[in-house]
Design a protein around this motif. Structure first.
Motif, PDB file in Angstrom:
ATOM      1  N   TYR A  32     -62.084  11.971  41.706  1.00  0.00           N
ATOM      2  CA  TYR A  32     -63.186  11.140  40.999  1.00  0.00           C
ATOM      3  C   TYR A  32     -64.033  10.451  41.938  1.00  0.00           C
ATOM      4  CZ  TYR A  32     -60.483  12.196  36.888  1.00  0.00           C
ATOM      5  OH  TYR A  32     -60.067  12.927  35.533  1.00  0.00           O
ATOM      6  N   ALA A  50     -71.895   2.911  43.674  1.00  0.00           N
ATOM      7  CA  ALA A  50     -70.871   3.920  43.384  1.00  0.00           C
ATOM      8  C   ALA A  50     -70.422   4.370  44.718  1.00  0.00           C
ATOM      9  CB  ALA A  50     -71.757   5.182  42.488  1.00  0.00           C
ATOM     10  N   ALA A  97     -66.306   2.916  36.156  1.00  0.00           N
ATOM     11  CA  ALA A  97     -66.505   4.279  35.799  1.00  0.00           C
ATOM     12  C   ALA A  97     -65.890   5.351  36.768  1.00  0.00           C
ATOM     13  CB  ALA A  97     -67.750   4.608  35.078  1.00  0.00           C
ATOM     14  N   LYS A  99     -66.062   9.859  37.318  1.00  0.00           N
ATOM     15  CA  LYS A  99     -66.849  10.996  37.196  1.00  0.00           C
ATOM     16  C   LYS A  99     -66.219  12.144  38.217  1.00  0.00           C
ATOM     17  CE  LYS A  99     -71.082  12.218  37.616  1.00  0.00           C
ATOM     18  NZ  LYS A  99     -70.927  13.156  38.226  1.00  0.00           N
ATOM     19  N   THR A 107     -75.600   6.525  34.794  1.00  0.00           N
ATOM     20  CA  THR A 107     -74.812   6.077  33.515  1.00  0.00           C
ATOM     21  C   THR A 107     -74.185   7.047  32.765  1.00  0.00           C
ATOM     22  OG1 THR A 107     -76.042   3.623  33.634  1.00  0.00           O
ATOM     23  CG2 THR A 107     -74.424   4.146  32.182  1.00  0.00           C
ATOM     24  N   TYR A 110     -71.085   9.446  33.785  1.00  0.00           N
ATOM     25  CA  TYR A 110     -69.803   9.070  34.039  1.00  0.00           C
ATOM     26  C   TYR A 110     -69.055   9.258  32.715  1.00  0.00           C
ATOM     27  CZ  TYR A 110     -70.800   7.343  38.451  1.00  0.00           C
ATOM     28  OH  TYR A 110     -70.856   7.201  40.024  1.00  0.00           O
ATOM     29  N   ASP A 111     -67.762   9.835  32.859  1.00  0.00           N
ATOM     30  CA  ASP A 111     -66.884  10.381  31.698  1.00  0.00           C
ATOM     31  C   ASP A 111     -65.980   9.199  31.015  1.00  0.00           C
ATOM     32  OD1 ASP A 111     -66.988  13.354  33.457  1.00  0.00           O
ATOM     33  OD2 ASP A 111     -67.962  13.174  31.844  1.00  0.00           O
ATOM     34  N   TRP A 113     -64.355   5.065  31.506  1.00  0.00           N
ATOM     35  CA  TRP A 113     -64.825   3.787  31.496  1.00  0.00           C
ATOM     36  C   TRP A 113     -63.838   2.810  31.344  1.00  0.00           C
ATOM     37  CZ3 TRP A 113     -69.907   2.570  32.804  1.00  0.00           C
ATOM     38  CH2 TRP A 113     -70.781   3.517  32.685  1.00  0.00           C
TER      39      TRP A 113
END
Length: 123
Positions: A32, A50, A97, A99, A107, A110-111, A113
């Motif tokens: 991820y 990020a 978060a 992804k 934002t 992202y899958d 949280w």
């Protein structure tokens, strides 16, 4: 999928520092890309920083560049956000978060949280 737990928030005076942590469980953490976002009262959630899955690429929002540092330890399944020189305008709930796919600051891309951790900076 991956589960995320944020921690490390608190109340700090302007100019102070905090380190947020985000612990992951579930699927392989190193699959991820990880991000930190924040949401202040009455405002939309915004990107903060990020880091790519391998740690070699990093993005920062202009508002935190030079003050915040994102890092990750894949062996501990944890991502960190070191925040220095905090300002009252940094006050927000901070979320980590995760992804897969393309590395992104968006934002909505992202899958997964975390639950969020409150950061309050007093003047």
């Amino acid at each position: 999928q991956v589960q995320l737990v944020d921690s490390g928030g608190g109340l700090v005076q302007a100019g102070g520092s905090l380190r947020l942590s985000c612990a992951a469980s579930g699927r392989t953490f190193s699959d991820y890309h990880m991000g930190w976002f924040r949401q202040a009262p009455g405002k939309e959630r915004e990107f903060v920083a990020a880091i790519r899955w391998g740690g070699l690429n990093i993005y920062y929002a202009d508002s935190v560049k030079g003050r915040f540092t994102i890092s990750r330890d894949n062996s501990k399944k944890t991502v960190y956000l070191r925040m220095n020189s905090l300002k009252p305008e940094d006050t927000a709930v901070y979320y980590c978060a995760a992804k897969t796919g393309a590395f992104s600051k968006a934002t909505t891309s992202y899958d997964y949280w975390g639950q969020g951790t409150q950061v309050t900076v007093s003047s």
